[in-house]
Write an enzyme that holds these catalytic residues in place. Structure first.
Site, PDB file in Angstrom:
ATOM      1  N   PRO A 154       0.916  -1.349   0.041  1.00 45.33           N
ATOM      2  CA  PRO A 154      -0.040  -0.059   0.006  1.00 45.33           C
ATOM      3  C   PRO A 154       0.569   1.744   0.059  1.00 45.33           C
ATOM      4  CG  PRO A 154       0.039  -0.923   2.292  1.00 45.33           C
ATOM      5  CD  PRO A 154       0.508  -2.642   1.171  1.00 45.33           C
ATOM      6  N   CYS A 155       1.450   1.959  -1.024  1.00 47.22           N
ATOM      7  CA  CYS A 155       1.881   2.749  -0.995  1.00 47.22           C
ATOM      8  C   CYS A 155       1.058   4.289  -1.175  1.00 47.22           C
ATOM      9  CB  CYS A 155       3.154   2.372  -2.581  1.00 47.22           C
ATOM     10  SG  CYS A 155       2.171   2.565  -4.043  1.00 47.22           S
ATOM     11  N   HIS A 156       0.209   3.252  -1.594  1.00 48.06           N
ATOM     12  CA  HIS A 156      -0.599   5.339  -1.353  1.00 48.06           C
ATOM     13  C   HIS A 156      -0.625   5.551   0.178  1.00 48.06           C
ATOM     14  CE1 HIS A 156      -3.183   1.405  -0.967  1.00 48.06           C
ATOM     15  NE2 HIS A 156      -4.228   2.589  -0.239  1.00 48.06           N
TER      16      HIS A 156
END
Length: 190
Positions: A154-156
């Site tokens: 989850p780089c968001h």
């Protein structure tokens, strides 16, 4: 994966499918080792470019196989995530596309999963501190940009220290949508 999906030249198998999601079509690709790539905006042109790049990088011709058990499970988990029924992904991951699969980028991506669970965010600088590299916020940003498995890894959830949401490979609107889905930001009015 069926034996006919194995590339005759390398012995490696790469399968792919497109999943329709709340943020648009996502190209999912997998090897025998796990999910290897998630690509945003998977229109036909984007999909074809991504598949050529995958074939070149992995040394095997990708084969469409939406019925592959791993891809079917990935699609099921994505559907549950977008329906608000799943908070994390439990899938085998193949880090073959990460240029430094054992180095800084991988350490940052591994730290991200524990540092920012569903519904939370972490700053670029905070993540740099977590991997023992204080002051490496820009390098953390580069690591996020190299993430071959966005949404699943989850780089968001990585944001700027001043409250800005920062960049995102899928575009800022998709990042906002994902953060709103997780309750970090309000849902867009329209």
């Amino acid at each position: 994966m069926d034996s006919h999906e194995r590339d005759e030249g390398t012995g490696r198998r790469v399968v792919w499918a497109v999943a329709e999601t709340a943020i648009g079509p996502l190209l999912l690709a997998a090897t025998d080792d796990g999910l290897v790539n998630v690509v945003f905006h998977a229109s036909e042109a984007v999909r074809d470019r991504a598949l050529r790049r995958l074939g070149s990088r992995l040394g095997a011709e990708p084969v469409e196989a939406p019925g592959s058990p791993l891809l079917a499970e990935a699609i099921r988990q994505l559907e549950a995530y977008f329906a608000g029924e799943r908070r994390d992904f439990v899938l085998p991951l193949d880090w073959s596309l990460l240029s430094d699969a054992l180095g800084f980028n991988r350490r940052v991506l591994d730290a991200l999963v524990s540092a920012a669970p569903y519904g939370t965010v972490v700053g670029y600088g905070d993540l740099a501190d977590r991997v023992g590299q204080p002051g490496a916020a820009q390098a953390v940003g580069a690591a996020m940009g190299s993430n071959p498995l966005p949404v699943v890894v989850p780089c968001h959830r990585v944001v700027e220290s001043d409250g800005g949401i920062g960049g995102f490979g899928g575009g800022r609107e998709i990042k906002r949508t994902l953060l709103a889905l997780e309750g970090v930001l309000p849902q867009p009015l329209f």
